[in-house]
Design a protein around this motif. Sequence first.
Motif, PDB file in Angstrom:
ATOM      1  N   HIS A   1       0.850  -1.186   0.000  1.00  0.00           N
ATOM      2  CA  HIS A   1       0.000   0.000   0.000  1.00  0.00           C
ATOM      3  C   HIS A   1       0.886   1.235   0.000  1.00  0.00           C
ATOM      4  CE1 HIS A   1       0.776  -0.926   4.297  1.00  0.00           C
ATOM      5  NE2 HIS A   1       0.940   0.393   4.393  1.00  0.00           N
ATOM      6  N   GLY A   2       0.328   2.340  -0.450  1.00  0.00           N
ATOM      7  CA  GLY A   2       1.082   3.585  -0.460  1.00  0.00           C
ATOM      8  C   GLY A   2       0.180   4.754  -0.783  1.00  0.00           C
ATOM      9  N   GLY A   3       0.651   5.943  -0.460  1.00  0.00           N
ATOM     10  CA  GLY A   3      -0.122   7.138  -0.766  1.00  0.00           C
ATOM     11  C   GLY A   3       0.461   8.338  -0.055  1.00  0.00           C
ATOM     12  N   TRP A   4      -0.104   9.497  -0.325  1.00  0.00           N
ATOM     13  CA  TRP A   4       0.353  10.720   0.338  1.00  0.00           C
ATOM     14  C   TRP A   4      -0.838  11.650   0.515  1.00  0.00           C
ATOM     15  CZ3 TRP A   4       0.163  15.722  -1.695  1.00  0.00           C
ATOM     16  CH2 TRP A   4      -0.215  15.826  -3.047  1.00  0.00           C
ATOM     17  N   ALA A   5      -0.702  12.586   1.429  1.00  0.00           N
ATOM     18  CA  ALA A   5      -1.769  13.545   1.693  1.00  0.00           C
ATOM     19  C   ALA A   5      -1.156  14.887   2.052  1.00  0.00           C
ATOM     20  CB  ALA A   5      -2.664  13.058   2.825  1.00  0.00           C
ATOM     21  N   LEU A   6      -1.903  15.943   1.788  1.00  0.00           N
ATOM     22  CA  LEU A   6      -1.501  17.302   2.125  1.00  0.00           C
ATOM     23  C   LEU A   6      -2.491  17.844   3.142  1.00  0.00           C
ATOM     24  CD1 LEU A   6       0.277  19.834   1.511  1.00  0.00           C
ATOM     25  CD2 LEU A   6      -1.385  20.413  -0.265  1.00  0.00           C
ATOM     26  N   VAL A   7      -2.010  18.176   4.341  1.00  0.00           N
ATOM     27  CA  VAL A   7      -2.853  18.736   5.389  1.00  0.00           C
ATOM     28  C   VAL A   7      -2.665  20.252   5.394  1.00  0.00           C
ATOM     29  CG1 VAL A   7      -3.368  18.784   7.850  1.00  0.00           C
ATOM     30  CG2 VAL A   7      -2.678  16.633   6.760  1.00  0.00           C
ATOM     31  N   VAL A   8      -3.754  20.982   5.200  1.00  0.00           N
ATOM     32  CA  VAL A   8      -3.694  22.441   5.114  1.00  0.00           C
ATOM     33  C   VAL A   8      -4.523  23.049   6.245  1.00  0.00           C
ATOM     34  CG1 VAL A   8      -4.171  24.466   3.696  1.00  0.00           C
ATOM     35  CG2 VAL A   8      -3.446  22.319   2.608  1.00  0.00           C
ATOM     36  N   VAL A   9      -3.912  23.925   7.031  1.00  0.00           N
ATOM     37  CA  VAL A   9      -4.612  24.701   8.052  1.00  0.00           C
ATOM     38  C   VAL A   9      -4.704  26.137   7.545  1.00  0.00           C
ATOM     39  CG1 VAL A   9      -4.568  25.503  10.441  1.00  0.00           C
ATOM     40  CG2 VAL A   9      -3.739  23.206   9.881  1.00  0.00           C
ATOM     41  N   TYR A  10      -5.908  26.671   7.451  1.00  0.00           N
ATOM     42  CA  TYR A  10      -6.075  27.989   6.841  1.00  0.00           C
ATOM     43  C   TYR A  10      -6.994  28.872   7.682  1.00  0.00           C
ATOM     44  CZ  TYR A  10     -10.540  26.055   5.256  1.00  0.00           C
ATOM     45  OH  TYR A  10     -11.786  25.485   5.217  1.00  0.00           O
TER      46      TYR A  10
END
Length: 234
Positions: free
Chosen positions: A54-63
């Motif tokens: 399995h694999g993947g990536w994510a972008l967490v944005v605080v705005y």
Amino acid sequence: DQLADDRVDDPGQFDANASDYSAIADVTNQVRLGGNGTYRVANVYSTPNQTNKHGGWALVVVYNLNSLPLRNLVVFDGYAHVNNGTNVTINVNGFLTPPAGLVNSRLGVVAFEGDLGLVGDRYLLNGTVVDDARNPTNNFFNSSISLLGASFAAKNPNYLNQLGFDADIVSTAGILPNGANSAVIQMTSTGDEYYPAAVTFATDLYAPVFSSAGFTKSVTDLNGAPVRPGDVLE
């Protein structure tokens, strides 16, 4: 940009023979410059042409958006192992929920290895199991990408089963009480095995805003006029 990771969690911390890992990088400056748009990641170390991977990536944005109510926002990153007998508990504090009315809050998570076909995995806030239309109570970590109960479809390929990758945000409105200043987030399982890598928490805040146009200031010298140093003023 080609970025170095800020931290790689030891792939052998759960199994000395395993090759799994999680890496974190702070891309705040790049996202501020890039703004809204499509983001991609390349050159991620993986093991192609093998089964049960399995694999993947994510972008967490605080705005910040002035039209939204004030909220407490927290992001936890790392890498943990949850299975039958091992769970994760995160304590959150440093906030104060409103004294009355419904307390709106949300939980988010990025996790690996949660399987659609295996059950027993749960996500909890203050001991209450959270769920929505896309993430059942007994199979929350089910290889889904969802926002508030709806599958996120603006992706290519648009799989319903993300094959061991979860990225979800769920509403937990009404779970936190009024006047709360702490919360407990838990991830447990009696069956499915999974690896949370990021957890997000957001809740309404009790933060009154006073405007000079909305009230009148006055003072009374409780010791009697004239005002002198050391007098008590009301």
